[in-house]
Scaffold this active site. Structure first.
Site, mmCIF file in Angstrom:
data_model
loop_
_atom_site.group_PDB
_atom_site.id
_atom_site.type_symbol
_atom_site.label_atom_id
_atom_site.label_comp_id
_atom_site.label_asym_id
_atom_site.label_seq_id
_atom_site.Cartn_x
_atom_site.Cartn_y
_atom_site.Cartn_z
ATOM 1 N N ASP A 25 44.409 41.789 47.244
ATOM 2 C CA ASP A 25 44.480 40.359 46.878
ATOM 3 C C ASP A 25 45.094 39.584 48.044
ATOM 4 O O ASP A 25 45.561 40.182 49.028
ATOM 5 C CB ASP A 25 45.334 40.179 45.609
ATOM 6 N N SER A 26 45.153 38.267 47.896
ATOM 7 C CA SER A 26 45.790 37.426 48.919
ATOM 8 C C SER A 26 47.309 37.545 48.870
ATOM 9 O O SER A 26 47.993 37.317 49.856
ATOM 10 C CB SER A 26 45.423 35.964 48.664
ATOM 11 N N TYR A 57 44.358 31.891 49.212
ATOM 12 C CA TYR A 57 42.905 31.910 49.348
ATOM 13 C C TYR A 57 42.268 30.723 48.593
ATOM 14 O O TYR A 57 41.186 30.276 48.943
ATOM 15 C CB TYR A 57 42.334 33.200 48.744
ATOM 16 N N CYS A 89 40.983 39.696 43.046
ATOM 17 C CA CYS A 89 41.126 38.277 43.350
ATOM 18 C C CYS A 89 39.845 37.570 42.931
ATOM 19 O O CYS A 89 38.776 37.848 43.487
ATOM 20 C CB CYS A 89 41.360 38.114 44.850
ATOM 21 N N ASN A 90 39.958 36.680 41.948
ATOM 22 C CA ASN A 90 38.778 35.937 41.491
ATOM 23 C C ASN A 90 38.230 35.044 42.596
ATOM 24 O O ASN A 90 37.019 34.906 42.767
ATOM 25 C CB ASN A 90 39.146 35.046 40.301
ATOM 26 N N THR A 91 39.137 34.443 43.355
ATOM 27 C CA THR A 91 38.736 33.503 44.403
ATOM 28 C C THR A 91 37.852 34.194 45.434
ATOM 29 O O THR A 91 36.835 33.640 45.861
ATOM 30 C CB THR A 91 39.996 32.942 45.102
ATOM 31 N N CYS A 200 42.647 33.795 37.510
ATOM 32 C CA CYS A 200 43.313 34.086 38.774
ATOM 33 C C CYS A 200 44.277 35.221 38.466
ATOM 34 O O CYS A 200 45.010 35.168 37.463
ATOM 35 C CB CYS A 200 44.077 32.859 39.273
ATOM 36 N N THR A 201 44.251 36.242 39.305
ATOM 37 C CA THR A 201 45.060 37.423 38.991
ATOM 38 C C THR A 201 46.561 37.156 39.085
ATOM 39 O O THR A 201 47.363 37.940 38.586
ATOM 40 C CB THR A 201 44.676 38.586 39.930
ATOM 41 N N HIS A 202 46.942 36.044 39.700
ATOM 42 C CA HIS A 202 48.360 35.688 39.721
ATOM 43 C C HIS A 202 48.861 35.275 38.331
ATOM 44 O O HIS A 202 50.051 35.409 38.041
ATOM 45 C CB HIS A 202 48.605 34.504 40.665
HETATM 46 N N1 DGL Z 1 44.977 35.914 43.090
HETATM 47 C C1 DGL Z 1 43.872 35.189 43.534
HETATM 48 C C2 DGL Z 1 42.811 34.960 42.491
HETATM 49 O O1 DGL Z 1 42.655 35.760 41.596
HETATM 50 C C3 DGL Z 1 43.998 34.102 44.583
HETATM 51 C C4 DGL Z 1 45.217 33.281 44.732
HETATM 52 C C5 DGL Z 1 45.225 32.475 46.028
HETATM 53 O O2 DGL Z 1 45.440 33.067 47.078
HETATM 54 O O3 DGL Z 1 44.981 31.260 45.978
HETATM 55 O O4 DGL Z 1 42.084 34.030 42.543
#
Ligand code: DGL
Length: 283
Positions: A25-26, A57, A89-91, A200-202
């Protein structure tokens, strides 16, 4: 830490080794996916990598993101030698998967918004989509909505600030409940809305704060468990012995840049079961 030292040669043949999974992930978000994989497959050898050097990201143009993810994975793959890569990471997944798959002969699992299960669950047919600005505006995300939630109204909120709050939380910083309330207000204002996709995985890392900030009970859906199931079926198909529990299940972590808050971040990582930290450096 030996079982997780990517430099240590190990017997990696099917039927004797549970398989090594790289989760990427980012930032810290992919840890929400790692936790689900660990819960389901405690014997699996996991390696976590975060591209903190290019975080975030979610606000990057698509072409920049695609070439960055490709570059970082190219640098990581020979060092980690995973059997499976999870782009947690979805992005990144909603834009870079085809290119990444073309570069890697082993399976690459992407994490994309859980629109389908959300649409299957929603009674009111009004769903919230909480992701990064990139993810909520992607053509791929719109395709998922058209295909699986055509009869639903989807309220989209793209927030880079919420991503940063998850990063802050894992560095032991205070997370403001007011900020979270403001960010999710377009979703919770919809009185009929009953289901929210954490795209978003965060965001699963902030689930207690999100539940607290919402004025009524909502069904929050993320992709973690589905990804863990997918990883298990791929490992099973590869005759990996996922039932084996190794002596030391600490997972190694790779960062692409120094982190100014590394001591506080390390505490959270240790709490989640991390072992050695490695610096990938400039890619
Ligand atoms: N965790 C990431 C996601 O699932 C991206 C977060 C980011 O870097 O903006 O989209």
């Amino acid at each position: 830490m030996e079982t997780n030292d990517p430099n240590k040669p190990a017997d990696r043949t099917p039927n004797t080794h549970p398989g090594r999974v790289l989760i990427f992930d980012s930032g810290v978000g992919g840890l929400s996916i790692l936790q689900e994989i660990r819960r389901k497959l405690p014997g699996c050898e996991l390696v976590y990598a975060c591209d903190n050097g290019a975080f975030p990201y979610g606000t990057k143009p698509e072409h920049v993101l695609v070439s960055r993810v490709e570059k970082v994975l190219k640098a990581l793959l020979p060092r980690v030698e995973p059997d499976i890569v999870v782009i947690a990471c979805n992005t990144a997944s909603t834009v870079a998967l085809p290119k990444i798959r073309a570069h890697f002969t082993r399976p690459v699992v992407g994490v994309v918004p859980a629109i389908k299960p959300a649409a299957a669950f929603s009674q009111s047919r009004v769903i919230g989509l909480l992701g990064t600005p990139g993810t909520v505006s992607r053509a791929y995300t719109q395709q998922l909505i058209t295909e699986f939630a055509g009869d639903c109204r989807v309220v989209r909120v793209g927030s880079g600030e919420l991503v940063q709050l998850a990063e802050d939380k894992l560095r032991g910083k205070d997370v403001s409940p007011e900020k979270i309330r403001d960010i999710i207000s377009p979703i919770v204002m919809e009185t009929e809305l009953d289901t929210v996709v954490l795209a978003c995985t965060h965001f699963p890392l902030l689930l207690p704060e999100l539940i607290h900030a919402a004025p009524r009970p909502l069904h929050w859906i993320d992709s973690g468990e589905a990804i863990a199931r997918r990883v298990q079926s791929l490992l099973d198909a590869d005759h990996r012995t996922t039932a084996i529990v190794p002596r030391d299940t600490a997972f190694a972590c790779w960062l692409t840049a120094e982190d100014p808050d590394i001591d506080r971040l390390r505490l959270s990582l240790l709490g989640m079961g991390a072992g050695k930290l490695h610096l990938l450096g400039e890619v």
